[in-house]
Design a protein around this motif. Structure first.
Motif, PDB file in Angstrom:
ATOM      1  N   TYR A 152      17.453  24.386   0.271  1.00  0.00           N
ATOM      2  CA  TYR A 152      16.096  23.964   0.612  1.00  0.00           C
ATOM      3  C   TYR A 152      15.130  24.840  -0.168  1.00  0.00           C
ATOM      4  CZ  TYR A 152      11.753  23.767   3.343  1.00  0.00           C
ATOM      5  OH  TYR A 152      10.441  23.653   3.728  1.00  0.00           O
ATOM      6  N   VAL A 153      14.230  24.199  -0.913  1.00  0.00           N
ATOM      7  CA  VAL A 153      13.312  24.908  -1.796  1.00  0.00           C
ATOM      8  C   VAL A 153      11.891  24.403  -1.576  1.00  0.00           C
ATOM      9  CG1 VAL A 153      12.691  25.375  -4.193  1.00  0.00           C
ATOM     10  CG2 VAL A 153      15.093  25.122  -3.568  1.00  0.00           C
ATOM     11  N   VAL A 154      10.942  25.324  -1.519  1.00  0.00           N
ATOM     12  CA  VAL A 154       9.527  24.964  -1.606  1.00  0.00           C
ATOM     13  C   VAL A 154       8.839  25.954  -2.540  1.00  0.00           C
ATOM     14  CG1 VAL A 154       9.149  23.738   0.572  1.00  0.00           C
ATOM     15  CG2 VAL A 154       9.132  26.240   0.558  1.00  0.00           C
ATOM     16  N   CYS A 155       7.912  25.434  -3.360  1.00  0.00           N
ATOM     17  CA  CYS A 155       7.124  26.339  -4.204  1.00  0.00           C
ATOM     18  C   CYS A 155       5.921  26.795  -3.384  1.00  0.00           C
ATOM     19  CB  CYS A 155       6.714  25.674  -5.508  1.00  0.00           C
ATOM     20  SG  CYS A 155       5.924  24.064  -5.338  1.00  0.00           S
ATOM     21  N   SER A 156       6.229  27.404  -2.259  1.00  0.00           N
ATOM     22  CA  SER A 156       5.236  27.883  -1.307  1.00  0.00           C
ATOM     23  C   SER A 156       5.657  29.240  -0.785  1.00  0.00           C
ATOM     24  CB  SER A 156       5.093  26.901  -0.142  1.00  0.00           C
ATOM     25  OG  SER A 156       4.301  27.464   0.894  1.00  0.00           O
ATOM     26  N   LEU A 157       4.675  30.048  -0.437  1.00  0.00           N
ATOM     27  CA  LEU A 157       4.938  31.359   0.153  1.00  0.00           C
ATOM     28  C   LEU A 157       4.445  31.438   1.592  1.00  0.00           C
ATOM     29  CD1 LEU A 157       4.017  33.507  -2.970  1.00  0.00           C
ATOM     30  CD2 LEU A 157       6.301  33.007  -2.099  1.00  0.00           C
ATOM     31  N   LEU A 158       4.067  30.303   2.163  1.00  0.00           N
ATOM     32  CA  LEU A 158       3.610  30.278   3.549  1.00  0.00           C
ATOM     33  C   LEU A 158       4.810  30.224   4.490  1.00  0.00           C
ATOM     34  CD1 LEU A 158       0.704  27.670   3.198  1.00  0.00           C
ATOM     35  CD2 LEU A 158       0.553  30.177   3.114  1.00  0.00           C
ATOM     36  N   PRO A 159       4.901  31.132   5.450  1.00  0.00           N
ATOM     37  CA  PRO A 159       6.053  31.130   6.371  1.00  0.00           C
ATOM     38  C   PRO A 159       6.250  29.804   7.093  1.00  0.00           C
ATOM     39  CG  PRO A 159       4.842  33.185   6.561  1.00  0.00           C
ATOM     40  CD  PRO A 159       4.016  32.296   5.681  1.00  0.00           C
ATOM     41  N   ALA A 160       5.168  29.059   7.325  1.00  0.00           N
ATOM     42  CA  ALA A 160       5.292  27.771   8.015  1.00  0.00           C
ATOM     43  C   ALA A 160       6.140  26.784   7.244  1.00  0.00           C
ATOM     44  CB  ALA A 160       3.902  27.178   8.250  1.00  0.00           C
ATOM     45  N   GLU A 161       6.229  26.963   5.922  1.00  0.00           N
ATOM     46  CA  GLU A 161       7.048  26.074   5.095  1.00  0.00           C
ATOM     47  C   GLU A 161       8.373  26.714   4.702  1.00  0.00           C
ATOM     48  OE1 GLU A 161       4.346  23.470   2.409  1.00  0.00           O
ATOM     49  OE2 GLU A 161       3.498  25.495   2.334  1.00  0.00           O
ATOM     50  N   GLY A 162       8.562  27.960   5.113  1.00  0.00           N
ATOM     51  CA  GLY A 162       9.772  28.683   4.773  1.00  0.00           C
ATOM     52  C   GLY A 162      10.636  28.940   5.984  1.00  0.00           C
ATOM     53  N   GLU A 163      10.566  30.175   6.506  1.00  0.00           N
ATOM     54  CA  GLU A 163      11.425  30.560   7.625  1.00  0.00           C
ATOM     55  C   GLU A 163      11.268  29.642   8.838  1.00  0.00           C
ATOM     56  OE1 GLU A 163      10.577  34.283   5.229  1.00  0.00           O
ATOM     57  OE2 GLU A 163       9.476  32.498   5.881  1.00  0.00           O
ATOM     58  N   ALA A 164      10.058  29.145   9.064  1.00  0.00           N
ATOM     59  CA  ALA A 164       9.831  28.293  10.230  1.00  0.00           C
ATOM     60  C   ALA A 164      10.637  27.002  10.165  1.00  0.00           C
ATOM     61  CB  ALA A 164       8.340  27.969  10.361  1.00  0.00           C
ATOM     62  N   GLN A 165      11.067  26.613   8.963  1.00  0.00           N
ATOM     63  CA  GLN A 165      11.861  25.390   8.818  1.00  0.00           C
ATOM     64  C   GLN A 165      13.357  25.633   9.019  1.00  0.00           C
ATOM     65  OE1 GLN A 165      10.706  22.562   8.819  1.00  0.00           O
ATOM     66  NE2 GLN A 165       8.632  22.662   8.032  1.00  0.00           N
ATOM     67  N   LEU A 166      13.742  26.882   9.172  1.00  0.00           N
ATOM     68  CA  LEU A 166      15.162  27.207   9.239  1.00  0.00           C
ATOM     69  C   LEU A 166      15.648  27.445  10.657  1.00  0.00           C
ATOM     70  CD1 LEU A 166      15.507  29.570   6.155  1.00  0.00           C
ATOM     71  CD2 LEU A 166      15.507  27.071   6.264  1.00  0.00           C
ATOM     72  N   ALA A 167      14.930  26.889  11.633  1.00  0.00           N
ATOM     73  CA  ALA A 167      15.442  26.937  13.000  1.00  0.00           C
ATOM     74  C   ALA A 167      16.786  26.246  13.024  1.00  0.00           C
ATOM     75  CB  ALA A 167      14.451  26.240  13.935  1.00  0.00           C
ATOM     76  N   ALA A 168      17.572  26.573  14.024  1.00  0.00           N
ATOM     77  CA  ALA A 168      18.953  26.070  14.094  1.00  0.00           C
ATOM     78  C   ALA A 168      19.006  24.570  13.808  1.00  0.00           C
ATOM     79  CB  ALA A 168      19.539  26.367  15.461  1.00  0.00           C
ATOM     80  N   THR A 169      19.687  24.217  12.729  1.00  0.00           N
ATOM     81  CA  THR A 169      19.876  22.819  12.356  1.00  0.00           C
ATOM     82  C   THR A 169      21.287  22.410  12.742  1.00  0.00           C
ATOM     83  OG1 THR A 169      18.386  23.129  10.478  1.00  0.00           O
ATOM     84  CG2 THR A 169      19.778  21.166  10.459  1.00  0.00           C
ATOM     85  N   PRO A 170      21.432  21.404  13.610  1.00  0.00           N
ATOM     86  CA  PRO A 170      22.779  21.000  14.034  1.00  0.00           C
ATOM     87  C   PRO A 170      23.672  20.683  12.837  1.00  0.00           C
ATOM     88  CG  PRO A 170      21.100  19.894  15.344  1.00  0.00           C
ATOM     89  CD  PRO A 170      20.374  20.587  14.241  1.00  0.00           C
ATOM     90  N   GLY A 171      24.855  21.259  12.854  1.00  0.00           N
ATOM     91  CA  GLY A 171      25.823  20.959  11.810  1.00  0.00           C
ATOM     92  C   GLY A 171      25.838  21.907  10.649  1.00  0.00           C
ATOM     93  N   LEU A 172      24.889  22.842  10.606  1.00  0.00           N
ATOM     94  CA  LEU A 172      24.836  23.784   9.494  1.00  0.00           C
ATOM     95  C   LEU A 172      25.238  25.180   9.929  1.00  0.00           C
ATOM     96  CD1 LEU A 172      21.542  23.003   7.512  1.00  0.00           C
ATOM     97  CD2 LEU A 172      23.888  22.366   6.913  1.00  0.00           C
ATOM     98  N   ALA A 173      25.854  25.902   8.986  1.00  0.00           N
ATOM     99  CA  ALA A 173      26.091  27.324   9.199  1.00  0.00           C
ATOM    100  C   ALA A 173      24.750  28.050   9.057  1.00  0.00           C
ATOM    101  CB  ALA A 173      27.098  27.827   8.174  1.00  0.00           C
ATOM    102  N   GLY A 174      24.751  29.337   9.251  1.00  0.00           N
ATOM    103  CA  GLY A 174      23.501  30.087   9.153  1.00  0.00           C
ATOM    104  C   GLY A 174      22.909  30.044   7.758  1.00  0.00           C
ATOM    105  N   TRP A 175      21.586  30.137   7.700  1.00  0.00           N
ATOM    106  CA  TRP A 175      20.878  30.112   6.421  1.00  0.00           C
ATOM    107  C   TRP A 175      20.798  31.511   5.819  1.00  0.00           C
ATOM    108  CZ3 TRP A 175      18.992  25.688   4.119  1.00  0.00           C
ATOM    109  CH2 TRP A 175      18.844  24.539   4.916  1.00  0.00           C
ATOM    110  N   SER A 176      20.816  31.582   4.504  1.00  0.00           N
ATOM    111  CA  SER A 176      20.405  32.789   3.788  1.00  0.00           C
ATOM    112  C   SER A 176      19.229  32.395   2.913  1.00  0.00           C
ATOM    113  CB  SER A 176      21.546  33.343   2.925  1.00  0.00           C
ATOM    114  OG  SER A 176      21.944  32.392   1.946  1.00  0.00           O
ATOM    115  N   SER A 177      18.256  33.283   2.757  1.00  0.00           N
ATOM    116  CA  SER A 177      17.049  32.901   2.033  1.00  0.00           C
ATOM    117  C   SER A 177      16.543  34.049   1.178  1.00  0.00           C
ATOM    118  CB  SER A 177      15.956  32.455   3.010  1.00  0.00           C
ATOM    119  OG  SER A 177      15.560  33.525   3.848  1.00  0.00           O
TER     120      SER A 177
END
Length: 386
Positions: free
Chosen positions: A340-365
């Motif tokens: 998942y990529v955004v050319c943004s530095l706003l947390p609302a478009e970054g870490e805030a989108q990485l809440a637990a997503t069913p079916g995925l392992a943990g995110w690294s960013s």
């Protein structure tokens, strides 16, 4: 054109830029080009001087100004007092200054965006903002379908090798790319170093089924095609998708020039994306989501875009981003990779989108910024399907 006439032209253009930022109109570069299309008397030096002044004023006005004139007055008072003497000068000058007339306030970003960026950067936000509004360099990716970076660099010793990329080069300021034989032959593609790093994060391989879910004009798609090459040709199934017909239509000629044949292009209907990709559900080895975003990491290319963003638009973008992550997850086979990529530095478009997503392992960013990495600002996150 006299200096005063150049100033008057800049004010006219800035008026259009302010209106376009408010109403969702064309970008500043486009408006400048249109302005001079109907003013053939302006020479290349005039056009360059006016363009430079327009962008200097845009960069120095954090909040969207009331008008182009107010923006110039505010910029002149803070950064270039000599401009003030040109108001009311002889020739085609702007009208004289009036006592007490409004002037735009300075600053690097609207207050609410500076506050959001402060959540990420803390006391370093000022340094980061200054770099975000600097002029962007010209980076290219050597197209490994046709050439090797070492060979291109050997022909151009003044082109800087970008060590954090596998194929990146940085060209000297002022390079006219279209005149370069390597460009004409499809050996190089314009692509910021950060964008190259983002595409490489997917680690696409020959023989895989890979989806570029938000392909746009295809910059990252072409990078993926090169990564998936075997014996000089795309090997595997690469699917480039987008809901924007105009942007996606730019991919075929770019792919032809790059020698990236066999890309599966799919124009998606908004809200019906899953239906158009039903045959790929649960089968993909890798999915890249270069999601629509605020573009806050690319302000040095489009500094007026910080005048366009509102809290409401940011909320709509965040909703779309979350939906794309869910769709991308459904496309993956077990063990498949998602970036998942955004050319943004706003947390609302970054870490805030990485809440637990069913079916995925943990995110690294990771975060890339102009101040620390010398490239556009990016948020890049990776995960895999359980």
């Amino acid at each position: 054109m006299t200096p005063a006439a150049r100033l008057a032209a800049a004010i006219e253009i800035l008026d259009e830029v302010v209106i376009a930022a408010r109403d969702g109109g064309a970008a500043a570069d486009t408006l400048i080009q249109r302005y001079f299309t109907t003013r053939r008397y302006a020479g290349s030096k005039d056009r360059r001087a006016v363009r430079d002044l327009v962008f200097a004023v845009v960069r120095s006005s954090g909040e969207r100004p009331h008008s182009g004139r107010a923006a110039v007055i505010g910029h002149a008072r803070a950064n270039d007092p000599a401009l003030l003497a040109l108001f009311g000068a002889a020739g085609h000058s702007p009208p004289p200054l009036v006592q007490g007339e409004p002037a735009a306030s300075g600053g690097l970003a609207p207050a609410w965006l500076r506050e959001m960026l402060g959540l990420r950067f803390g006391g370093d936000v000022g340094r980061q903002l200054v770099a975000l509004l600097d002029r962007a360099p010209l980076d290219v990716r050597v197209n490994s379908l046709k050439a090797a970076r070492a060979d291109v660099a050997a022909v151009h010793p003044d082109w800087e090798i970008l060590p954090r990329t596998a194929h990146g080069l940085r060209l000297p300021a002022g390079t006219v790319l279209e005149q370069e034989p390597d460009w004409q032959a499809g050996h190089i593609e314009v692509q910021d170093a950060g964008s190259q790093i983002a595409a490489a994060a997917l680690a696409a391989k020959p023989g895989e089924l890979v989806v570029d879910l938000c392909a746009g004009a295809g910059g990252k798609t072409l990078a993926l095609a090169a990564d998936m090459a075997a014996n000089g040709a795309l090997h595997g199934h690469l699917v480039a998708c987008d809901t924007d017909r105009g942007r996606l239509s730019q991919l075929p000629p770019r792919a032809q020039r790059a020698g990236a044949h066999g890309i599966d292009m799919r124009l998606l209907d908004p809200g019906q994306e899953a239906a158009a990709l039903a045959d790929l559900m649960g089968k993909c080895d890798a999915v890249l989501i270069d999601a629509p975003c605020s573009g806050s990491g690319t302000w040095r290319r489009n500094p007026e875009s910080r005048w366009r963003l509102t809290r409401e638009r940011l909320a709509r973008l965040a909703t779309t981003q979350a939906q794309l992550i869910q769709l991308g997850t459904r496309l993956l086979r077990p063990g498949g990779r998602i970036v998942y990529v955004v050319c943004s530095l706003l947390p609302a478009e970054g870490e805030a989108q990485l809440a637990a997503t069913p079916g995925l392992a943990g995110w690294s960013s990771r975060i890339l910024t102009p101040a620390d990495d010398g490239c556009d600002g990016f948020f890049i996150a990776q995960s895999s399907r359980l």
